[in-house]
Scaffold this motif. Structure first.
Motif, mmCIF file in Angstrom:
data_model
loop_
_atom_site.group_PDB
_atom_site.id
_atom_site.type_symbol
_atom_site.label_atom_id
_atom_site.label_comp_id
_atom_site.label_asym_id
_atom_site.label_seq_id
_atom_site.Cartn_x
_atom_site.Cartn_y
_atom_site.Cartn_z
ATOM 1 N N TRP A 58 0.817 -1.212 0.000
ATOM 2 C CA TRP A 58 0.000 0.000 0.000
ATOM 3 C C TRP A 58 0.848 1.258 0.000
ATOM 4 O O TRP A 58 0.486 2.255 -0.639
ATOM 5 C CB TRP A 58 -0.955 -0.003 1.194
ATOM 6 C CG TRP A 58 -2.221 -0.737 0.872
ATOM 7 C CD1 TRP A 58 -2.653 -1.901 1.411
ATOM 8 C CD2 TRP A 58 -3.190 -0.355 -0.100
ATOM 9 N NE1 TRP A 58 -3.840 -2.282 0.827
ATOM 10 C CE2 TRP A 58 -4.191 -1.342 -0.098
ATOM 11 C CE3 TRP A 58 -3.308 0.713 -0.980
ATOM 12 C CZ2 TRP A 58 -5.302 -1.284 -0.935
ATOM 13 C CZ3 TRP A 58 -4.414 0.776 -1.818
ATOM 14 C CH2 TRP A 58 -5.396 -0.212 -1.789
ATOM 15 N N VAL A 59 1.957 1.233 0.701
ATOM 16 C CA VAL A 59 2.849 2.399 0.658
ATOM 17 C C VAL A 59 3.341 2.611 -0.762
ATOM 18 O O VAL A 59 3.358 3.744 -1.281
ATOM 19 C CB VAL A 59 4.038 2.211 1.628
ATOM 20 C CG1 VAL A 59 5.068 3.322 1.435
ATOM 21 C CG2 VAL A 59 3.542 2.212 3.076
ATOM 22 N N GLY A 60 3.724 1.513 -1.422
ATOM 23 C CA GLY A 60 4.196 1.623 -2.791
ATOM 24 C C GLY A 60 3.114 2.098 -3.747
ATOM 25 O O GLY A 60 3.379 2.867 -4.673
ATOM 26 N N MET A 61 1.866 1.662 -3.528
ATOM 27 C CA MET A 61 0.783 2.055 -4.431
ATOM 28 C C MET A 61 0.306 3.473 -4.156
ATOM 29 O O MET A 61 -0.067 4.206 -5.074
ATOM 30 C CB MET A 61 -0.379 1.069 -4.310
ATOM 31 C CG MET A 61 -0.090 -0.283 -4.923
ATOM 32 S SD MET A 61 -1.585 -1.263 -5.249
ATOM 33 C CE MET A 61 -2.202 -1.524 -3.587
ATOM 34 N N ALA A 62 0.275 3.878 -2.892
ATOM 35 C CA ALA A 62 -0.275 5.191 -2.551
ATOM 36 C C ALA A 62 0.669 6.328 -2.897
ATOM 37 O O ALA A 62 0.235 7.441 -3.193
ATOM 38 C CB ALA A 62 -0.620 5.237 -1.051
ATOM 39 N N HIS A 63 1.969 6.063 -2.865
ATOM 40 C CA HIS A 63 2.955 7.111 -3.144
ATOM 41 C C HIS A 63 3.209 7.197 -4.644
ATOM 42 O O HIS A 63 4.168 6.637 -5.168
ATOM 43 C CB HIS A 63 4.260 6.826 -2.398
ATOM 44 C CG HIS A 63 4.151 7.067 -0.930
ATOM 45 N ND1 HIS A 63 5.111 6.666 -0.041
ATOM 46 C CD2 HIS A 63 3.189 7.657 -0.189
ATOM 47 C CE1 HIS A 63 4.756 7.011 1.189
ATOM 48 N NE2 HIS A 63 3.586 7.609 1.111
ATOM 49 N N ASN A 64 2.334 7.916 -5.330
ATOM 50 C CA ASN A 64 2.466 8.084 -6.773
ATOM 51 C C ASN A 64 1.973 9.469 -7.158
ATOM 52 O O ASN A 64 1.357 10.173 -6.345
ATOM 53 C CB ASN A 64 1.702 6.989 -7.527
ATOM 54 C CG ASN A 64 0.223 7.013 -7.233
ATOM 55 O OD1 ASN A 64 -0.531 7.764 -7.844
ATOM 56 N ND2 ASN A 64 -0.215 6.192 -6.276
ATOM 57 N N ILE A 65 2.227 9.855 -8.381
ATOM 58 C CA ILE A 65 1.932 11.229 -8.794
ATOM 59 C C ILE A 65 0.431 11.539 -8.766
ATOM 60 O O ILE A 65 0.027 12.586 -8.247
ATOM 61 C CB ILE A 65 2.539 11.500 -10.185
ATOM 62 C CG1 ILE A 65 4.070 11.383 -10.112
ATOM 63 C CG2 ILE A 65 2.157 12.893 -10.693
ATOM 64 C CD1 ILE A 65 4.769 11.423 -11.449
ATOM 65 N N PRO A 66 -0.461 10.671 -9.301
ATOM 66 C CA PRO A 66 -1.886 10.983 -9.184
ATOM 67 C C PRO A 66 -2.361 11.126 -7.744
ATOM 68 O O PRO A 66 -3.206 11.973 -7.451
ATOM 69 C CB PRO A 66 -2.556 9.793 -9.889
ATOM 70 C CG PRO A 66 -1.557 9.347 -10.892
ATOM 71 C CD PRO A 66 -0.232 9.506 -10.197
ATOM 72 N N SER A 67 -1.836 10.302 -6.819
ATOM 73 C CA SER A 67 -2.196 10.474 -5.401
ATOM 74 C C SER A 67 -1.749 11.842 -4.897
ATOM 75 O O SER A 67 -2.464 12.517 -4.161
ATOM 76 C CB SER A 67 -1.533 9.380 -4.551
ATOM 77 O OG SER A 67 -2.077 8.124 -4.828
ATOM 78 N N TRP A 68 -0.540 12.240 -5.276
ATOM 79 C CA TRP A 68 -0.011 13.548 -4.885
ATOM 80 C C TRP A 68 -0.916 14.667 -5.388
ATOM 81 O O TRP A 68 -1.151 15.664 -4.699
ATOM 82 C CB TRP A 68 1.403 13.695 -5.458
ATOM 83 C CG TRP A 68 2.151 14.936 -5.085
ATOM 84 C CD1 TRP A 68 1.971 16.188 -5.602
ATOM 85 C CD2 TRP A 68 3.211 15.051 -4.118
ATOM 86 N NE1 TRP A 68 2.855 17.074 -5.039
ATOM 87 C CE2 TRP A 68 3.631 16.391 -4.113
ATOM 88 C CE3 TRP A 68 3.847 14.140 -3.278
ATOM 89 C CZ2 TRP A 68 4.653 16.857 -3.290
ATOM 90 C CZ3 TRP A 68 4.871 14.606 -2.464
ATOM 91 C CH2 TRP A 68 5.265 15.939 -2.474
ATOM 92 N N LEU A 69 -1.447 14.480 -6.593
ATOM 93 C CA LEU A 69 -2.252 15.531 -7.218
ATOM 94 C C LEU A 69 -3.699 15.567 -6.720
ATOM 95 O O LEU A 69 -4.442 16.485 -7.073
ATOM 96 C CB LEU A 69 -2.247 15.340 -8.740
ATOM 97 C CG LEU A 69 -0.898 15.519 -9.438
ATOM 98 C CD1 LEU A 69 -1.016 15.175 -10.916
ATOM 99 C CD2 LEU A 69 -0.387 16.947 -9.269
ATOM 100 N N LEU A 70 -4.124 14.564 -5.924
ATOM 101 C CA LEU A 70 -5.501 14.577 -5.423
ATOM 102 C C LEU A 70 -5.778 15.833 -4.610
ATOM 103 O O LEU A 70 -6.814 16.479 -4.763
ATOM 104 C CB LEU A 70 -5.771 13.335 -4.570
ATOM 105 C CG LEU A 70 -5.935 12.009 -5.308
ATOM 106 C CD1 LEU A 70 -6.186 10.895 -4.308
ATOM 107 C CD2 LEU A 70 -7.055 12.078 -6.327
#
Length: 506
Positions: A58-70
């Motif tokens: 989950w850490v690997g999946m959540a830390h991504n650019i679209p998550s950052w842009l939410l």
């Protein structure tokens, strides 16, 4: 060819001390219409993912650019940073519940999502939810791959210069297309090596991406001499009548961001060492990580406003402002790792299994992954992220409504109708207890249609800002559209339980 006759009641599957079940010794399933090696239950000896593995996933999946842009999307809609982070945090606490409920079948039976769906939709009917999930994943794969390719393009352009001025092909510099294709090929090369390679990749990718994000925070805070004025900006909506019409559809959109995984999480939990590992790992990994990442996004962007006079929400664009070669290389590797970790886990694993379920004789897990990669490029879904209204209200809202409807049926069948008791060989046996009507459970289809219409029938767009009529596709359902995920889940759950009330429980 047909499956062998399942064991008689005198020879039932024997669960291990952790409550996990595998096929009884001597059971062979050979009907290639419904069986291949990737769809069979994972043997107990191979179910060894621990709490750390699920947390790292989950850490690997959540830390991504679209998550950052939410967070930036919500701020662009008028929220202040506190409202944006609150909305994201609440959404991920809510979506954790169906994630844990559907995930339970993974460690217990070792089966992927499309096989679990056979219990409720039937052996053939399971292709309906599987293809919906696969289609959504293909679109997400395209979005993430394009974003990753753009990140490489921006950062390599800073290192070598002149990339943005290259001649155009299809409206984009040819150098951007090269970055996109190379990134796409790298993703497929990793998934081709299988789930064990994915587990190892996520284990080291998770801490690496966290370090990368913290380095970005320290760098911008040092340049700004603080975190800047963005944290002091008031909400344009307040907490009154203007806030709630934006909050509820935004909340459903944030839930929809991970509603895909709330369906196919058994694709991962089927490798779990037990229920404790998946429950603790997901609880530690999902809501906490998404909330902290949203906070990190806000803090870094606030610092960028102090340094550059305007907020820079895109972490790639922000990293590209440094002239330090080491910093650019580190940012490049971080973008690569962050995007690959989420895209492979969230958007390739599921459709690979879903497509294998469609034609097990012809499509293996690896073949399904390749098909996903090709379809994800052909449909060009990156246009969905052009505006916050289109991305959050249209794309995420529509997807959330449909996937919430499927989740309601899966949860109702597994927890209420069957009380978590499944006939494991029967999930692969035509003519067995999950065959229903020629392989279709028409009750599940009816519940899906009712829930789906209620969830997305009122979909609407502001004038000139989306594909739907301003008063909704079905005008009298328009008030429900802002709550699509919740409406779809609740309606399909209730309808399915009512329709199955008189049906023999497995």
């Amino acid at each position: 060819m047909t499956a062998t006759v399942p064991p008689t009641p005198s020879d039932p599957p024997i669960p291990d001390p952790a409550g996990r079940v595998e096929l009884p010794p001597g059971t062979t399933l050979t009907d290639s219409r419904f069986v291949n090696d990737d769809l069979l239950p994972v043997p107990l000896a191979r179910r060894r993912w621990t709490t750390y593995n699920f947390t790292a996933l989950w850490v690997g999946m959540a830390h991504n650019i679209p998550s950052w842009l939410l967070a930036s999307g919500l701020v662009a809609l008028g929220m202040d940073w506190k409202q944006a982070v609150f909305t994201i945090a609440l959404a991920n606490v809510i979506v954790l519940a169906p994630m844990l409920l559907t995930g339970h079948a993974g460690p217990k039976y070792g089966i992927p999502f499309p096989v679990l769906a056979r219990a409720s939709f039937g052996l053939r009917g399971a292709n309906l939810p599987a293809l919906i999930r696969a289609g959504v994943a293909c679109a997400w794969f395209g979005i993430q791959t394009w974003i990753g390719g753009q990140g490489i393009f921006v950062l390599l352009g800073k290192l070598f210069g002149g990339w943005a001025e290259a001649s155009e092909v299809g409206g984009q510099p040819w150098t951007l297309w090269v970055c996109f294709v190379l990134f796409w090929a790298l993703e497929l090369a990793i998934i081709h090596r299988g789930m064990e390679t994915l587990r190892r990749f996520e284990n080291w990718a998770a801490p690496f991406v966290i370090v990368g994000a913290l380095v970005l925070l320290v760098w911008i805070a040092n340049k700004a001499g603080g975190l800047g004025p963005l944290l002091d900006q008031p909400s344009k909506l307040g907490w009154g009548a203007d806030f709630w019409p934006v909050f509820f559809p935004s909340l459903m959109g944030m839930i929809a961001f991970w509603s895909t995984l709330s369906l196919n999480i058994p694709d991962f939990t089927r490798f779990g060492a037990g229920q404790r590992a998946q429950v603790r790992g997901q609880t530690l990994g999902l809501p906490t990580t998404m909330t902290l990442f949203a906070l990190l996004s806000v803090f870094v962007t606030s610092g960028s406003q102090a340094v550059y006079g305007a907020p820079v929400w895109d972490p790639v664009a922000l990293a590209g402002k440094t002239d330090n070669v080491f910093g650019l290389l580190f940012a490049l590797v971080t973008v690569l790792v962050a995007t690959i970790s989420v895209n492979i886990a969230a958007n390739v694993v599921s459709p690979a299994y879903d497509l294998a379920n469609l034609a097990p004789r012809l499509i293996s897990f690896r073949t399904g992954a390749l098909i996903t990669g090709v379809v994800g490029v052909l449909i060009m879904p990156w246009k969905l992220t052009e505006t916050p209204e289109l991305y959050i209200f249209t794309w995420l809202g529509l997807v959330g409504g449909l996937l919430g409807t499927v989740a309601g049926i899966l949860i109702a069948d597994y927890w209420i109708v069957r009380r978590t008791a499944l006939d494991l060989p029967g999930l692969y046996t035509p003519g067995g207890r999950y065959w229903y009507t020629s392989g279709w459970n028409l009750r599940a289809v009816a519940a899906f249609l009712v829930g789906g219409v209620l969830a997305v029938g009122g979909s609407h767009s502001a004038s000139g800002k989306g594909p739907f009529p301003e008063d909704g596709l079905i005008p009298f359902l328009e008030p429900l559209a802002d709550y699509g995920w919740a409406v779809g889940l609740a309606a399909s759950l209730v309808v399915y339980v009512a329709l199955m009330a008189g049906h023999r429980r497995a």
